[in-house]
Each structure stands twice: as structure tokens, then as C-alpha cells.
Motif scaffolding. Structure first.
Motif, PDB file in Angstrom:
ATOM      1  N   LYS A  39       0.613  -1.346  -0.083  1.00  0.00           N
ATOM      2  CA  LYS A  39       0.203  -0.217   0.225  1.00  0.00           C
ATOM      3  C   LYS A  39       0.992   1.365   0.185  1.00  0.00           C
ATOM      4  N   GLY A  40       2.024   1.095   1.238  1.00  0.00           N
ATOM      5  CA  GLY A  40       3.238   2.474   0.723  1.00  0.00           C
ATOM      6  C   GLY A  40       3.308   2.572  -0.625  1.00  0.00           C
ATOM      7  N   LEU A  41       3.358   1.610  -1.552  1.00  0.00           N
ATOM      8  CA  LEU A  41       4.445   1.562  -2.832  1.00  0.00           C
ATOM      9  C   LEU A  41       2.957   1.974  -3.686  1.00  0.00           C
ATOM     10  N   GLY A  42       1.787   2.050  -3.220  1.00  0.00           N
ATOM     11  CA  GLY A  42       0.965   2.614  -4.169  1.00  0.00           C
ATOM     12  C   GLY A  42       0.635   1.307  -5.553  1.00  0.00           C
ATOM     13  N   LEU A  43       0.582   0.301  -5.251  1.00  0.00           N
ATOM     14  CA  LEU A  43       0.671  -0.542  -5.715  1.00  0.00           C
ATOM     15  C   LEU A  43      -1.313  -1.331  -5.855  1.00  0.00           C
ATOM     16  N   ASP A  44      -2.144  -1.899  -6.521  1.00  0.00           N
ATOM     17  CA  ASP A  44      -3.133  -2.337  -6.343  1.00  0.00           C
ATOM     18  C   ASP A  44      -3.366  -3.694  -6.261  1.00  0.00           C
ATOM     19  N   THR A  45      -3.434  -4.416  -4.948  1.00  0.00           N
ATOM     20  CA  THR A  45      -3.698  -5.633  -4.228  1.00  0.00           C
ATOM     21  C   THR A  45      -5.058  -5.951  -4.744  1.00  0.00           C
ATOM     22  N   TRP A  46      -5.895  -5.218  -5.419  1.00  0.00           N
ATOM     23  CA  TRP A  46      -7.294  -6.200  -5.730  1.00  0.00           C
ATOM     24  C   TRP A  46      -8.280  -6.223  -4.904  1.00  0.00           C
ATOM     25  N   GLY A  47      -7.945  -5.872  -3.946  1.00  0.00           N
ATOM     26  CA  GLY A  47      -8.554  -5.644  -2.773  1.00  0.00           C
ATOM     27  C   GLY A  47      -8.351  -7.508  -1.678  1.00  0.00           C
ATOM     28  N   SER A  48      -7.175  -7.646  -1.460  1.00  0.00           N
ATOM     29  CA  SER A  48      -6.778  -8.846  -1.120  1.00  0.00           C
ATOM     30  C   SER A  48      -7.715  -8.794   0.059  1.00  0.00           C
ATOM     31  N   GLU A  49      -7.974  -9.786   1.151  1.00  0.00           N
ATOM     32  CA  GLU A  49      -8.397  -9.956   2.238  1.00  0.00           C
ATOM     33  C   GLU A  49      -6.948 -11.426   3.193  1.00  0.00           C
ATOM     34  N   THR A  50      -6.812 -11.295   2.620  1.00  0.00           N
ATOM     35  CA  THR A  50      -6.163 -12.963   2.137  1.00  0.00           C
ATOM     36  C   THR A  50      -4.509 -12.688   2.679  1.00  0.00           C
ATOM     37  N   PRO A  51      -3.122 -14.221   3.191  1.00  0.00           N
ATOM     38  CA  PRO A  51      -2.118 -14.318   2.587  1.00  0.00           C
ATOM     39  C   PRO A  51      -2.069 -14.334   0.962  1.00  0.00           C
ATOM     40  N   ALA A  52      -3.136 -13.761   0.101  1.00  0.00           N
ATOM     41  CA  ALA A  52      -3.104 -14.760  -1.252  1.00  0.00           C
ATOM     42  C   ALA A  52      -2.916 -13.151  -1.790  1.00  0.00           C
ATOM     43  N   VAL A  53      -1.784 -12.183  -2.217  1.00  0.00           N
ATOM     44  CA  VAL A  53      -1.601 -11.390  -2.880  1.00  0.00           C
ATOM     45  C   VAL A  53      -1.113 -11.065  -3.866  1.00  0.00           C
ATOM     46  N   PRO A  54      -2.517 -10.480  -4.596  1.00  0.00           N
ATOM     47  CA  PRO A  54      -1.746  -9.833  -6.157  1.00  0.00           C
ATOM     48  C   PRO A  54      -2.021  -9.029  -5.985  1.00  0.00           C
ATOM     49  N   ILE A  55      -0.637  -8.000  -7.382  1.00  0.00           N
ATOM     50  CA  ILE A  55      -0.318  -7.300  -7.533  1.00  0.00           C
ATOM     51  C   ILE A  55      -0.638  -6.923  -8.876  1.00  0.00           C
ATOM     52  N   VAL A  56      -2.051  -5.793  -9.222  1.00  0.00           N
ATOM     53  CA  VAL A  56      -2.109  -5.701 -10.560  1.00  0.00           C
ATOM     54  C   VAL A  56      -1.994  -4.927 -11.008  1.00  0.00           C
ATOM     55  N   LEU A  57      -0.811  -4.846 -12.122  1.00  0.00           N
ATOM     56  CA  LEU A  57      -0.774  -4.308 -13.114  1.00  0.00           C
ATOM     57  C   LEU A  57      -1.304  -3.900 -14.547  1.00  0.00           C
ATOM     58  N   GLY A  58      -2.445  -4.889 -14.966  1.00  0.00           N
ATOM     59  CA  GLY A  58      -3.048  -4.100 -15.774  1.00  0.00           C
ATOM     60  C   GLY A  58      -2.219  -4.573 -17.299  1.00  0.00           C
ATOM     61  N   SER A  59      -1.648  -5.089 -17.767  1.00  0.00           N
ATOM     62  CA  SER A  59      -1.077  -6.254 -19.259  1.00  0.00           C
ATOM     63  C   SER A  59       0.273  -6.145 -18.479  1.00  0.00           C
ATOM     64  N   LYS A  60       0.197  -7.657 -19.599  1.00  0.00           N
ATOM     65  CA  LYS A  60       1.264  -9.132 -19.529  1.00  0.00           C
ATOM     66  C   LYS A  60       3.091  -8.458 -19.842  1.00  0.00           C
ATOM     67  N   GLU A  61       3.135  -7.537 -20.196  1.00  0.00           N
ATOM     68  CA  GLU A  61       4.369  -6.003 -20.742  1.00  0.00           C
ATOM     69  C   GLU A  61       4.299  -5.315 -19.465  1.00  0.00           C
ATOM     70  N   LEU A  62       3.487  -4.734 -18.702  1.00  0.00           N
ATOM     71  CA  LEU A  62       3.975  -4.315 -16.986  1.00  0.00           C
ATOM     72  C   LEU A  62       4.262  -5.993 -15.723  1.00  0.00           C
ATOM     73  N   VAL A  63       3.674  -6.695 -16.427  1.00  0.00           N
ATOM     74  CA  VAL A  63       3.775  -7.852 -16.178  1.00  0.00           C
ATOM     75  C   VAL A  63       5.356  -8.571 -16.149  1.00  0.00           C
ATOM     76  N   TYR A  64       5.914  -8.593 -17.256  1.00  0.00           N
ATOM     77  CA  TYR A  64       6.935  -8.884 -17.281  1.00  0.00           C
ATOM     78  C   TYR A  64       7.732  -8.270 -17.017  1.00  0.00           C
ATOM     79  N   ARG A  65       7.621  -6.889 -17.199  1.00  0.00           N
ATOM     80  CA  ARG A  65       8.771  -6.216 -16.109  1.00  0.00           C
ATOM     81  C   ARG A  65       8.905  -6.219 -14.721  1.00  0.00           C
ATOM     82  N   PHE A  66       7.939  -5.861 -14.525  1.00  0.00           N
ATOM     83  CA  PHE A  66       8.171  -6.465 -12.689  1.00  0.00           C
ATOM     84  C   PHE A  66       8.553  -6.937 -12.618  1.00  0.00           C
ATOM     85  N   TRP A  67       7.759  -8.697 -13.368  1.00  0.00           N
ATOM     86  CA  TRP A  67       8.111  -9.890 -12.350  1.00  0.00           C
ATOM     87  C   TRP A  67       9.811 -10.259 -12.607  1.00  0.00           C
ATOM     88  N   ASN A  68       9.908  -9.464 -13.814  1.00  0.00           N
ATOM     89  CA  ASN A  68      11.586  -9.572 -13.811  1.00  0.00           C
ATOM     90  C   ASN A  68      12.403  -9.296 -12.873  1.00  0.00           C
TER      91      ASN A  68
END
Length: 398
Positions: free
Chosen positions: A318-347
Motif C-alpha cells: 500500500k505504501g508503494l501505491g500498488l493495487d492489491t485488488w482488495g485482497s483480504e488474505t495471505p494470497a496477495v495479487p499485484i495488479v499491473l494491467g498488462s502483460k508487458e508491465l507484469v513481465y517487467r515487474f516480475w523480472n
């Protein structure tokens, strides 16, 4: 002109496999099928580098618990390594029955059946009880194993918006009460981290005469008293007909379970092809699950640590301004919205020694391409500090 003996006729299926775009992209960018060279708790070695694992489903960290490891090693000494058969014929053993009785008692159910995989258990929970002519109401974000169960049942399927009771109500409008109906939902949606709105959904389903199936693979061990799951969390055990799930997460094993009334479980054992034709779970895995189940009830510190870590991790994102899709549990997504952004972030995370998993459309809805992360009770303060630094680095690369 005579054909050469060495001329081969082209095979359409081989050509289709060779030309598959998704496979070509996977092999080019290599985001999946990484084989860890070593692991100790949350630390792994990948391509010679030490990393923190941030995508495991080992929520309580019990896969490295000494009691679980010891139990796992003892099983084959008594029973050998495998039953080499299905439960209906030559594969049933006393340890299967003992684990089933223990699981049923823990979940507040009369009976339970365990299978070699969570996928098989959850698929069978749907496919066995629904049939052609029935209507299945399914949350559109349920797991693939449940969709396969729906397909195999040959019932008519109606999707409703994810975790949306009002949309379920609309889908049931005009459907006769006498029509055989099944409601298929999950306790915790692992890609989104959402807890099922069970009180409202179960109430609507009950009014309409729905047989309710709940997959609690990611709620078991995480929610409820001592980790009894989503149904216990809401105190609605009498509103869900069948519970199914996996033993490969909080129970630090492999395999799956279906729990319900005795008559429903016996019906499953008679009629489920997935159950009848699957080999029985090995002694090692049953012993690991049984030991883990004991630990859930005697060592509450693991569940407490899991939720402390989850709170700290969510605050970090949250402090980094990342979208966690309203996760309420230990499974926490980081939503980035495109496969290009996801790949760069993952890398970028990989470069800083943090291993996560990419999930892109169609595995998730369009525009919800994400990094799938999961917190464990085993994550240490040092792990979380390393994760925080890696996340900050990845954000700067966007």
C-alpha cells in the motif's frame, strides 16, 4: 513417380502444437517452469542465486516443520512407498481411513474422502453430483478444476459476477424451485485474495434450493478456528453441502479431500469416475497431512505469524501505491494491467532475488494481469525487508 519410403505425411495435430503462439512466447520469455535447485524454508536457489520465495502456497510453513518431515519419513517404513492401486480395489489402507476421519471431525462433517490431488477432489465434487438437465450457478472466477467438473457433468452452467450476491439472485430469477440446482463457489479466491461473500450467497442459494459446493483450498488452514476454513469463519457449516479442497497448501502435503454427510460421501465413492479410477494417496503424503492437521490444533503460533506477516506485507505494498485488488488474505495479487508491465515487474523482482509468479489474461480477466504473491508464516523479518527493497526497486522500473 513413386513416393519415397522416407516421406512422412504431415500430421495436423503436430503442426498445431509446433505453431502454438502461447508456447512460443513461454519458451522465449521463460516466466514459468523454473526448477529450484535447492530450498530451505522460504529461501530457494535458482540458477545458482539465492532468492526469497514469495509465491508458495505453504501458508503455515509446515512443509519444513520437523514433525511433518519425521512423519513423512515414517510412512513408507510401515506401508512401503505406494499402494499402486485405486481405493475401490486394492489401494485402500488403514491410514487413509484414519486421515479421513480426522479431517471430517476437524471440519465438523460426518465423512470425508481423500484423493491423490486437489484438482481431482474438487472436479469430482461437481461432476459427481450434477448431471445433464441440472443448472449450475458458478462464480465466474472459480478455479479450472471446478470448471472441468462442470463440463464433465454436462449440466447447464450459468456464470454470475465474481462474489456478487445480487447477480446470483438475478441469475436465479424465473428458475423453478423444483429444478435441480448447484451453487459452485470458492472460500478464498487464490488469484484475487478475496474471501467469499458466503453469508449472502449461501442464503440466496438456500432459498432457491441450491446444492452448494465450496472449494476451500486457500481458506483451509488460513481462516476460521485453528484454520478450519471459510465455512467456520462465517459459522455457516450447515449451509454448505460439500466442502472440497487441497492438502498441498496449509497441510504441507499433496492430495485433496471432499467432506460432507456420510450419504453424500458414499454416493461419491460409488459414482465418481475421478475417485474410482485414481490411485490412492501415498503413505508419505497421508502422514504429512495428518501431522500437519495435528499441528494446526496444537501450535497456534503459525497461524498468528501468518497474519502478522500478511498485515505487514499489505501495508508495504500500500505504501508503494500498488493495487492489491482488495485482497483480504495471505494470497496477495499485484495488479499491473498488462502483460508487458507484469513481465517487467516480475523480472525486476527476480533481479533483486525475489521469486514470484506472473498471471496474465486469459488466466485472469482482461486488464487484471498481475503478479501473484503469497505470504507464509515462515517469512522472517529479514525476508520481508528484502521483499520491501525488491518491490521498491520494481516500482521504479515501471
Amino acid at each position: 513417380m513413386a513416393l519415397s519410403l522416407f516421406t512422412k505425411t504431415k500430421k495436423a495435430i503436430i503442426e498445431r502444437a509446433q505453431d502454438d503462439y502461447a508456447t512460443k512466447m513461454r519458451l522465449k520469455y521463460k516466466p514459468y517452469y523454473h526448477a529450484m535447485e535447492a530450498q530451505s524454508g522460504t529461501r530457494i536457489k535458482l540458477q545458482g542465486r539465492d532468492m526469497v520465495m514469495l509465491s508458495s502456497n505453504d501458508y503455515l510453513g509446515l512443509s519444513f516443520h520437523p514433525k511433518v518431515i519425521e512423519a513423512c519419513g515414517q510412512g513408507p517404513k510401515i506401508w512401503g512407498t505406494s499402494t499402486t492401486g485405486a481405493r475401490i480395489s486394492n489401494g485402500s489402507r488403514a491410514y487413509h481411513v484414519e486421515l479421513e476421519e480426522k479431517l471430517a471431525a476437524f471440519l465438523g462433517r460426518e465423512a470425508c474422502h481423500i484423493s491423490v490431488a486437489g484438482y481431482i477432489s474438487c472436479c469430482s465434487a461437481v461432476a459427481t453430483f450434477a448431471q445433464k438437465g441440472d443448472l449450475i450457478l458458478a462464480d465466474k472466477n472459480i478455479h479450472s478444476c471446478l470448471w472441468d467438473g462442470i463440463r464433465l457433468s454436462m449440466a447447464t452452467a450459468e456464470r454470475f459476477s465474481h462474489n456478487n450476491p445480487e447477480d446470483l439472485r438475478q441469475a436465479l430469477k424465473g428458475v423453478p424451485h423444483s429444478q435441480p440446482k448447484m451453487l459452485v463457489i470458492e472460500g478464498v479466491y487464490s488469484m484475487e485474495g478475496h474471501i467469499c461473500r458466503l453469508p449472502e450467497l449461501a442464503s440466496i442459494g438456500e432459498e432457491a434450493g441450491c446444492f452448494t459446493v465450496l472449494d476451500d483450498a486457500h481458506g483451509f488452514g488460513v481462516l476460521g478456528r485453528q484454520g478450519r476454513g471459510t465455512v467456520d469463519h462465517f459459522k455457516l457449516n450447515d449451509k454448505v453441502d460439500l466442502l472440497c479442497g487441497s492438502m498441498s497448501k496449509s497441510l504441507a502435503s499433496t492430495g485433496g479431500f471432499v467432506a460432507g454427510s456420510r450419504e453424500l460421501i458414499e454416493y461419491l465413492r460409488t459414482n465418481s469416475k475421478q475417485t474410482i479410477f485414481s490411485a490412492a494417496i501415498s503413505p508419505s503424503m497421508a502422514a504429512a497431512a495428518s501431522a500437519s492437521l495435528d499441528i494446526l490444533q496444537t501450535e497456534p503460533q503459525h497461524l498468528e505469524r501468518l497474519w502478522r506477516n500478511t498485515k505487514r506485507y499489505r501495508e508495504m505494498l500500500k505504501g508503494l501505491g500498488l493495487d492489491t485488488w482488495g485482497s483480504e488474505t495471505p494470497a496477495v495479487p499485484i495488479v499491473l494491467g498488462s502483460k508487458e508491465l507484469v513481465y517487467r515487474f516480475w523480472n525486476a523482482l527476480l533481479d533483486k532475488g525475489v521469486f514470484t509468479v506472473m498471471s496474465i489474461a486469459p488466466a485472469v480477466p482482461p486488464g487484471k494481469d498481475l503478479i501473484r504473491t503469497a505470504v507464509s508464516a515462515l517469512h522472517s523479518d529479514e525476508d520481508l525487508e528484502k521483499i520491501a527493497a525488491a518491490m521498491a526497486h520494481a516500482v521504479k522500473q515501471m
